[in-house]
Design an enzyme around this catalytic site. Structure first.
Site, PDB file in Angstrom:
ATOM      1  N   ASP A 132      51.155  21.500 -52.004  1.00 44.52           N
ATOM      2  CA  ASP A 132      50.991  20.783 -53.212  1.00 44.52           C
ATOM      3  C   ASP A 132      50.034  20.104 -53.878  1.00 44.52           C
ATOM      4  O   ASP A 132      48.766  19.783 -52.927  1.00 44.52           O
ATOM      5  CB  ASP A 132      52.241  19.247 -53.366  1.00 44.52           C
ATOM      6  CG  ASP A 132      52.272  19.259 -54.864  1.00 44.52           C
ATOM      7  OD1 ASP A 132      53.696  18.577 -54.611  1.00 44.52           O
ATOM      8  OD2 ASP A 132      51.616  19.225 -55.774  1.00 44.52           O
TER       9      ASP A 132
HETATM   10  C1  GLC Z   1      52.618  17.857 -58.944  1.00 47.78           C
HETATM   11  C2  GLC Z   1      54.088  18.257 -58.340  1.00 47.78           C
HETATM   12  C3  GLC Z   1      54.069  19.893 -58.131  1.00 47.78           C
HETATM   13  C4  GLC Z   1      53.102  20.771 -59.323  1.00 47.78           C
HETATM   14  C5  GLC Z   1      51.930  20.602 -58.616  1.00 47.78           C
HETATM   15  C6  GLC Z   1      51.018  21.512 -59.570  1.00 47.78           C
HETATM   16  O1  GLC Z   1      51.909  16.524 -57.972  1.00 47.78           O
HETATM   17  O2  GLC Z   1      54.250  17.996 -57.563  1.00 47.78           O
HETATM   18  O3  GLC Z   1      55.621  19.760 -58.807  1.00 47.78           O
HETATM   19  O4  GLC Z   1      54.154  21.496 -59.137  1.00 47.78           O
HETATM   20  O5  GLC Z   1      52.190  19.420 -58.627  1.00 47.78           O
HETATM   21  O6  GLC Z   1      50.509  20.231 -61.160  1.00 47.78           O
END
Ligand code: GLC
Length: 670
Positions: free
Chosen positions: A244
């Protein structure tokens, strides 16, 4: 004859295997030509503009870039000019696997047109906490429902030459302290509740997984040898694991635990990874494995033959997608209550009051955070009702002036009160109430006008202190841009509601499965999953508590009878047969749900969903439904031997219209 049959089975099998081995061969060949620098370019992020995650094109070897974009319910991250679909939890409320596939393919089509070739969804974290800030993005509280719906989602997305990314692996079930909390989960619960939807996504061929922010049993998810090891060696992920955004916490530990790509930048997998490889702390074989896990799905899902040409400003809205958004919303509205069959409204209602700011002034039709899709062209509940009920006098009061709203309701023949509650990534709701005095509004309106219909635009369970006063209650969950059109068609009776709850709606805030601080949001950043297997309805059933509206609940304008229920062995499978008769003069859908109660001595919940079939039954007709339970359905996770094992003994089979509306049942010996 037999030879022909054999050929009919073998040819597609050989073709598929050949396809995979062809992709495997191409990926291997390409990998062998890549330099160390070229491999390193792929395992780290390259910023968040214009796409939220990127790796560059390799022009020398003609490897396409990876343009990653959120989210699970449409093109997100502040990107304009795309369809504002209902949320994932809303579409799961259709319990319709075919519709799920269509929706996912349509979303991916829009992503592709905007130059995206990796879509950051589906999000299959189980809705363990009713207050969860991202429940609207999830596939609900049950692993079997989530598993059944995520497969078609993955196949739909990847049918458009876009790689799906199932997230967030694993136990990212709350937003409070999400970057630091440790989710403490026992192994059996992990396998029976939190892994299954990821397994289903992997079985559907998902190209990538996103590891989550939180810790699992005190170790960061993106460097957790146990869970990442389970993911690759037991759930058999062939694709790659990306972090993430900002969820990478080390270089050597993460790389050797199974992280394949740092997103969105290169703090750990940039220079530090080069050093670690030069020192032999991370082997070149491991780096090759990281890159191969990316090249393989890129080959299999067609990214080499279908290069992204669009950009994020392309307008991907269309009449076709607007229609599909309406159909998805119509099919996901859940009729929770309908006293004396008050709905659908007929033309005899000449004066209709539409009340509440949520009906027009402030639409809550999509949740917040990285998955938020900007609603550009919308149909509000008020617009939809006005457009549909042309022979009625439809008037609106937003409720700010309570007295005038009450007067309007009183002097009309029916009052439709629309209420809302949103939520967002990054925080959980602090309570399950409707905000901004909406409960006061509903009490006042439904006290003044007995013909009172309450429509919910909500991100999940809400308490309803006024429930006795409302003749009918419908939840639209997060209905997307066509909310008003879908609602009006249901209120008018052109559409027979067929949504079913994918989560439990609780009576009150204390009677919920995570009712201690230690369970949620945790104490000292430790969130103990002490409820274990008793997530959602399983807790209510096992603890003999009554929810307000049960998992799987949803009324129809039709009535269905379950008849001729039979079971018969089919090898190790158990075939279930039942006929569904539509007793009413109106065609409709029924969601036939199959719940299984295990032998008492294995400490499983009182019952658990093991399958469902959504059927369309024409007025007065009968449809035959069959479903086979397999040995896996009669198995539990054996922690000692680290495998599923069948439990022999006395089972209860319950088939019905919800977890609490059992129509036919029988005890069987398996
Ligand atoms: C965020 C989210 C994830 C998302 C990523 C990119 O913090 O937790 O679900 O796809 O960052 O935006």
């Amino acid at each position: 004859m037999k030879t022909l049959l054999l050929l009919l089975i073998l040819i597609p099998l050989i073709y598929t295997l050949n396809l995979n081995s062809d992709a495997e061969k191409k990926a291997r060949e390409l990998l062998s030509k890549m330099t160390l620098e070229e491999k390193l370019e792929m395992v780290k992020g390259h910023g968040t503009q214009p796409y939220v995650g990127m790796t560059p094109e390799n022009k020398r070897l003609n490897i396409p870039p990876l343009n990653m974009e959120d989210g699970p319910q449409g093109v997100a991250d502040g990107v304009h000019f795309s369809t504002c679909w209902p949320s994932a939890l809303t579409v799961v409320s259709t319990w319709d696997v075919n519709l799920m596939y269509k929706w996912a393919a349509a979303m991916a089509q829009e992503q592709f047109k905007k130059g995206t070739n990796v879509m950051l969804g589906p999000m299959v974290n189980i809705a363990r906490v009713p207050h969860g800030g991202r429940n609207f993005e999830s596939f609900g509280e049950d692993p079997v429902l989530a598993s059944a719906m995520v497969g078609p989602y993955v196949k739909g997305v990847q049918s458009q030459n876009v790689i799906a990314n199932v997230k967030h692996f694993v136990n990212n079930n709350q937003e409070i302290d999400r970057n630091t909390v440790s989710a403490n989960v026992d192994d059996r619960t992990q396998w029976e509740v939190y892994y299954p939807a990821f397994q289903a996504a992997i079985d559907a061929g998902v190209g990538s997984v996103m590891c989550s922010y939180n810790k699992i049993n005190t170790t960061w998810a993106c460097e957790n040898e146990k869970t990442l090891g389970d993911l690759k060696n037991k759930l058999n992920l062939r694709g790659w694991v990306m972090s993430d955004w900002g969820a990478t916490h080390s270089t050597v530990k993460a790389a050797n635990a199974g992280l394949d790509q740092e997103m969105p930048d290169d703090k750990y997998f940039g220079k530090p990874l080069v050093e670690a490889i030069n020192k032999g702390e991370v082997t070149k074989e491991r780096l090759d494995d990281m890159v191969y896990r990316m090249l393989l799905p890129m080959q299999e899902i067609g990214l080499f033959d279908n290069r992204p040409t669009g950009n994020l400003s392309v307008d991907t809205r269309s009449q076709e997608h607007s229609e599909l958004a309406r159909i998805l919303s119509e099919s996901s509205h859940i009729l929770l209550k309908n006293d004396n069959r008050f709905l659908p409204l007929n033309d005899s209602y000449q004066s209709i009051a539409v009340i509440g700011y949520a009906a027009h002034d402030k639409l809550t039709i999509a949740g917040g955070g990285s998955g938020h899709v900007i609603p550009e062209s919308t149909v509000s509940p008020l617009d939809g009702i006005k457009k549909k009920f042309t022979s009625s006098n439809v008037q609106y009061a937003n409720g700010n002036d309570l007295q005038s709203a009450v007067y309007l309701a009183k002097t009309s023949q029916v009052a439709i009160v629309v209420v809302e509650v949103g939520s967002s990534e990054g925080d959980d709701r602090r309570d399950l109430k409707l905000p901004n005095n909406q409960d006061t509004l509903v009490f006042a309106i439904c006290s003044a006008q007995p013909n009172c219909v309450v429509v919910l635009h909500v991100v999940g369970s809400v308490v309803m202190p006024w429930i006795k006063l409302a003749k009918s209650v419908i939840t639209a969950t997060m209905p997307g841009q066509q909310a008003g059109e879908a609602l009006a068609n249901i209120l008018y009776g052109d559409v027979n509601p067929s949504g079913r709850l994918p989560i439990t709606y609780t009576q009150n805030e204390k009677d919920i499965p995570v009712n201690s601080q230690k369970q949620w949001p945790g104490v000292d950043l430790q969130s103990d999953y002490s409820e274990q297997l008793l997530v959602g309805y399983r807790w209510y059933d096992t603890n003999k508590k009554d929810p307000l509206f049960a998992f799987g609940h949803g009324l129809s304008y039709s009535d269905f009878q379950y008849i001729n229920f039979k079971t018969e062995r089919n090898g190790d499978n158990l075939k279930l047969k039942v006929d569904i008769k539509n007793l009413s003069p109106r065609d409709g859908h029924e969601v036939v749900q199959i719940y299984l109660g295990f032998p008492k001595d294995v400490n499983e919940p009182v019952q658990q969903l093991k399958g469902f079939v959504k059927v369309f039954v024409k007025a007065g007709e009968t449809v035959h439904v069959e479903h086979e339970l397999t040995p896996r359905d009669f198995s539990i996770w054996d922690v000692v031997n680290q495998k599923y094992s069948v439990v022999l003994g006395q089972y209860n089979i319950r088939i019905g219209s919800s977890s609490r509306d059992v129509r036919v049942a029988k005890a069987i010996k398996y």
